[in-house]
Design a protein around this motif. Structure first.
Motif, PDB file in Angstrom:
ATOM      1  N   SER A  57     -18.290 -18.010 -29.209  1.00 50.66           N
ATOM      2  CA  SER A  57     -17.414 -17.190 -30.045  1.00 50.66           C
ATOM      3  C   SER A  57     -17.182 -15.792 -29.492  1.00 50.66           C
ATOM      4  O   SER A  57     -16.075 -15.259 -29.579  1.00 50.66           O
ATOM      5  CB  SER A  57     -17.995 -17.097 -31.455  1.00 50.66           C
ATOM      6  OG  SER A  57     -19.270 -16.456 -31.440  1.00 50.66           O
ATOM      7  N   ASN A  58     -18.220 -15.167 -28.938  1.00 47.10           N
ATOM      8  CA  ASN A  58     -18.053 -13.798 -28.449  1.00 47.10           C
ATOM      9  C   ASN A  58     -17.158 -13.726 -27.222  1.00 47.10           C
ATOM     10  O   ASN A  58     -16.704 -12.649 -26.840  1.00 47.10           O
ATOM     11  CB  ASN A  58     -19.416 -13.161 -28.134  1.00 47.10           C
ATOM     12  CG  ASN A  58     -20.157 -13.890 -27.033  1.00 47.10           C
ATOM     13  OD1 ASN A  58     -20.258 -15.109 -27.038  1.00 47.10           O
ATOM     14  ND2 ASN A  58     -20.689 -13.141 -26.081  1.00 47.10           N
ATOM     15  N   VAL A  59     -16.859 -14.884 -26.624  1.00 49.63           N
ATOM     16  CA  VAL A  59     -15.944 -14.937 -25.490  1.00 49.63           C
ATOM     17  C   VAL A  59     -14.549 -15.362 -25.940  1.00 49.63           C
ATOM     18  O   VAL A  59     -13.546 -14.722 -25.595  1.00 49.63           O
ATOM     19  CB  VAL A  59     -16.478 -15.898 -24.407  1.00 49.63           C
ATOM     20  CG1 VAL A  59     -15.480 -16.044 -23.270  1.00 49.63           C
ATOM     21  CG2 VAL A  59     -17.817 -15.401 -23.881  1.00 49.63           C
ATOM     22  N   TYR A  60     -14.459 -16.407 -26.721  1.00 51.04           N
ATOM     23  CA  TYR A  60     -13.121 -16.907 -27.057  1.00 51.04           C
ATOM     24  C   TYR A  60     -12.334 -15.949 -27.949  1.00 51.04           C
ATOM     25  O   TYR A  60     -11.096 -15.994 -27.963  1.00 51.04           O
ATOM     26  CB  TYR A  60     -13.151 -18.332 -27.609  1.00 51.04           C
ATOM     27  CG  TYR A  60     -13.785 -18.603 -28.955  1.00 51.04           C
ATOM     28  CD1 TYR A  60     -13.248 -18.119 -30.144  1.00 51.04           C
ATOM     29  CD2 TYR A  60     -14.909 -19.443 -29.056  1.00 51.04           C
ATOM     30  CE1 TYR A  60     -13.814 -18.422 -31.377  1.00 51.04           C
ATOM     31  CE2 TYR A  60     -15.472 -19.760 -30.284  1.00 51.04           C
ATOM     32  CZ  TYR A  60     -14.917 -19.248 -31.442  1.00 51.04           C
ATOM     33  OH  TYR A  60     -15.475 -19.564 -32.665  1.00 51.04           O
TER      34      TYR A  60
ATOM     35  N   LEU B 283     -29.848 -27.906 -19.513  1.00 54.24           N
ATOM     36  CA  LEU B 283     -29.124 -26.740 -19.045  1.00 54.24           C
ATOM     37  C   LEU B 283     -27.626 -27.002 -19.100  1.00 54.24           C
ATOM     38  O   LEU B 283     -27.158 -28.091 -18.740  1.00 54.24           O
ATOM     39  CB  LEU B 283     -29.532 -26.404 -17.607  1.00 54.24           C
ATOM     40  CG  LEU B 283     -30.947 -25.880 -17.388  1.00 54.24           C
ATOM     41  CD1 LEU B 283     -31.193 -25.668 -15.895  1.00 54.24           C
ATOM     42  CD2 LEU B 283     -31.189 -24.584 -18.158  1.00 54.24           C
ATOM     43  N   VAL B 284     -26.888 -25.998 -19.546  1.00 47.44           N
ATOM     44  CA  VAL B 284     -25.430 -26.078 -19.592  1.00 47.44           C
ATOM     45  C   VAL B 284     -24.866 -24.790 -19.014  1.00 47.44           C
ATOM     46  O   VAL B 284     -25.581 -23.805 -18.809  1.00 47.44           O
ATOM     47  CB  VAL B 284     -24.912 -26.292 -21.028  1.00 47.44           C
ATOM     48  CG1 VAL B 284     -25.432 -27.603 -21.602  1.00 47.44           C
ATOM     49  CG2 VAL B 284     -25.283 -25.114 -21.933  1.00 47.44           C
ATOM     50  N   ARG B 285     -23.585 -24.797 -18.750  1.00 48.02           N
ATOM     51  CA  ARG B 285     -22.892 -23.590 -18.316  1.00 48.02           C
ATOM     52  C   ARG B 285     -22.386 -22.862 -19.551  1.00 48.02           C
ATOM     53  O   ARG B 285     -21.646 -23.436 -20.354  1.00 48.02           O
ATOM     54  CB  ARG B 285     -21.724 -23.951 -17.396  1.00 48.02           C
ATOM     55  CG  ARG B 285     -20.856 -22.754 -16.987  1.00 48.02           C
ATOM     56  CD  ARG B 285     -19.695 -23.167 -16.103  1.00 48.02           C
ATOM     57  NE  ARG B 285     -20.134 -23.704 -14.826  1.00 48.02           N
ATOM     58  CZ  ARG B 285     -19.321 -23.946 -13.802  1.00 48.02           C
ATOM     59  NH1 ARG B 285     -18.023 -23.705 -13.915  1.00 48.02           N
ATOM     60  NH2 ARG B 285     -19.804 -24.444 -12.683  1.00 48.02           N
ATOM     61  N   ILE B 286     -22.753 -21.593 -19.702  1.00 47.14           N
ATOM     62  CA  ILE B 286     -22.283 -20.789 -20.825  1.00 47.14           C
ATOM     63  C   ILE B 286     -21.488 -19.611 -20.269  1.00 47.14           C
ATOM     64  O   ILE B 286     -22.023 -18.793 -19.515  1.00 47.14           O
ATOM     65  CB  ILE B 286     -23.448 -20.283 -21.698  1.00 47.14           C
ATOM     66  CG1 ILE B 286     -24.254 -21.456 -22.249  1.00 47.14           C
ATOM     67  CG2 ILE B 286     -22.915 -19.416 -22.837  1.00 47.14           C
ATOM     68  CD1 ILE B 286     -25.445 -21.050 -23.113  1.00 47.14           C
ATOM     69  N   TYR B 287     -20.213 -19.554 -20.618  1.00 42.95           N
ATOM     70  CA  TYR B 287     -19.370 -18.456 -20.149  1.00 42.95           C
ATOM     71  C   TYR B 287     -19.692 -17.186 -20.921  1.00 42.95           C
ATOM     72  O   TYR B 287     -19.895 -17.204 -22.141  1.00 42.95           O
ATOM     73  CB  TYR B 287     -17.891 -18.815 -20.281  1.00 42.95           C
ATOM     74  CG  TYR B 287     -17.391 -19.617 -19.099  1.00 42.95           C
ATOM     75  CD1 TYR B 287     -16.813 -18.976 -18.005  1.00 42.95           C
ATOM     76  CD2 TYR B 287     -17.537 -20.995 -19.053  1.00 42.95           C
ATOM     77  CE1 TYR B 287     -16.370 -19.696 -16.898  1.00 42.95           C
ATOM     78  CE2 TYR B 287     -17.111 -21.726 -17.956  1.00 42.95           C
ATOM     79  CZ  TYR B 287     -16.524 -21.073 -16.878  1.00 42.95           C
ATOM     80  OH  TYR B 287     -16.108 -21.781 -15.780  1.00 42.95           O
ATOM     81  N   THR B 288     -19.716 -16.078 -20.196  1.00 44.09           N
ATOM     82  CA  THR B 288     -20.007 -14.777 -20.800  1.00 44.09           C
ATOM     83  C   THR B 288     -18.766 -13.891 -20.892  1.00 44.09           C
ATOM     84  O   THR B 288     -18.783 -12.868 -21.572  1.00 44.09           O
ATOM     85  CB  THR B 288     -21.094 -14.036 -19.999  1.00 44.09           C
ATOM     86  OG1 THR B 288     -20.671 -13.906 -18.629  1.00 44.09           O
ATOM     87  CG2 THR B 288     -22.408 -14.816 -20.045  1.00 44.09           C
ATOM     88  N   ASP B 289     -17.701 -14.254 -20.193  1.00 46.85           N
ATOM     89  CA  ASP B 289     -16.413 -13.568 -20.330  1.00 46.85           C
ATOM     90  C   ASP B 289     -15.331 -14.437 -19.693  1.00 46.85           C
ATOM     91  O   ASP B 289     -15.616 -15.374 -18.942  1.00 46.85           O
ATOM     92  CB  ASP B 289     -16.423 -12.165 -19.706  1.00 46.85           C
ATOM     93  CG  ASP B 289     -16.745 -12.185 -18.215  1.00 46.85           C
ATOM     94  OD1 ASP B 289     -16.016 -12.849 -17.450  1.00 46.85           O
ATOM     95  OD2 ASP B 289     -17.733 -11.548 -17.801  1.00 46.85           O
ATOM     96  N   ILE B 290     -14.087 -14.133 -20.026  1.00 52.31           N
ATOM     97  CA  ILE B 290     -12.918 -14.821 -19.491  1.00 52.31           C
ATOM     98  C   ILE B 290     -11.884 -13.766 -19.107  1.00 52.31           C
ATOM     99  O   ILE B 290     -11.696 -12.772 -19.820  1.00 52.31           O
ATOM    100  CB  ILE B 290     -12.304 -15.793 -20.530  1.00 52.31           C
ATOM    101  CG1 ILE B 290     -13.250 -16.965 -20.815  1.00 52.31           C
ATOM    102  CG2 ILE B 290     -10.942 -16.314 -20.071  1.00 52.31           C
ATOM    103  CD1 ILE B 290     -13.398 -17.966 -19.685  1.00 52.31           C
TER     104      ILE B 290
END
Length: 308
Positions: free
Chosen positions: A193-196, A282-289
């Motif tokens: 949520s903090n990215v999208y 483990l997964v990939r978590i995006y921190t910004d776009i």
């Protein structure tokens, strides 16, 4: 639709794509769907409809996708009705119990299509771009666990590593399905949520850049304005919007359009807050776009394909 873009993408760089969407829920899903359909790299094999917190929601999402395809003059992308609601208590637990009848349970056309496409032998990798509850994907994994190694799941959902600022809509629409996918994932890219929420666009910019672009541009703009003025949009800021589903398209087009970390997948509590230490993979978590890249790519493709 015949693309008016003066470039193509080499076949070995293309992806097979399935879009999983609660398209009628808010006004941002249609933008993401349109961007995917206009992108030469993404071979959209089908669109699956998801439920959301409204009666008949999966049918409404189906109708919304059909409206988008008609406005874009696209006739060769199939649409499949998904599961009609969140899974009942105990549904996913049965998958761990070894009960053989779980394999015989009926599934929606969307789940059936997802399994068939994932099991199809093809050199192009399969990406499933999830823009809502993740029920269809969870049921497909439960029905056919082999598909876990045959696809990459990109999901707009959860609060990821952040503190809970509100009830996160996508994971909250089926917490059991969310946890089933997060606990079984092999190739999962999570956009929390903090990215999208950062993919912000002004309504004036949409009027300038989207409205003039044919039937689909008018529909995207007017649908956005209608929703923004509705009682359902009391949480919005007034004259801006977050195109929060579009990052699923962006990272499929360019995985490096944002920064990410590898981290244990969260476990989702009933209030949609995240907790860890459950032994999830483990997964990939995006921190910004990169919102500039993502939005300008959409505006350019829309104007080149449908502008005057």
């Amino acid at each position: 639709m015949k693309s008016k873009l003066l470039f193509d993408v080499p076949q070995y760089k293309k992806l097979r794509v399935i879009i999983d969407t609660d398209a009628a829920c808010e006004a941002d899903d249609p933008f993401a769907i349109a961007q995917a359909l206009m992108s030469p790299k993404l071979m959209v094999k089908g669109i699956l409809t998801e439920h959301f917190a409204a009666e008949g929601s999966v049918h409404r999402s189906y109708d919304e996708v059909c409206t988008i395809l008609d406005a874009m003059d696209i006739k060769d992308v199939p649409v499949f009705m998904g599961e009609t609601g969140a899974m009942v208590a105990g549904y996913f637990e049965k998958a761990n119990s070894g009960e053989s009848q779980a394999d015989a349970e009926a599934v929606s056309p969307a789940v059936d299509f997802l399994i068939k496409e994932a099991m199809h032998e093809d050199e192009a990798p399969l990406f499933v771009l999830c823009q809502g509850a993740i029920t269809n994907v969870a049921v497909a994994i439960k029905k056919c666990p082999e598909i876990l190694n045959r696809m990459t799941i990109v999901w707009i959902g959860t609060h990821g590593l952040a503190e809970i600022p509100w009830r996160e809509f996508n994971s909250g629409n089926d917490v059991a399905a969310a946890n089933y996918v997060l606990s079984h994932a092999k190739n999962l890219w999570l956009i929390p949520s903090n990215v999208y929420v950062t993919i912000t666009v002004g309504l004036a910019e949409l009027q300038q850049k989207v409205l003039p672009c044919g039937k689909i541009g008018r529909y995207l703009f007017e649908n956005m304005i209608t929703y923004n003025n509705s009682p359902s949009a009391g949480w919005t800021k007034g004259e801006s919007w977050s195109l929060g589903d579009s990052p699923a398209i962006g990272v499929a087009l360019n995985p490096d359009c944002g920064h990410y970390i590898e981290h244990e997948a969260p476990f989702i509590n009933e209030d949609t807050s995240s907790c860890f230490g459950k032994g999830n993979p483990l997964v990939r978590i995006y921190t910004d776009i990169d919102s500039r890249y993502l939005l300008e790519d959409f505006f350019a493709k829309l104007q080149l394909n449908y502008g005057n």
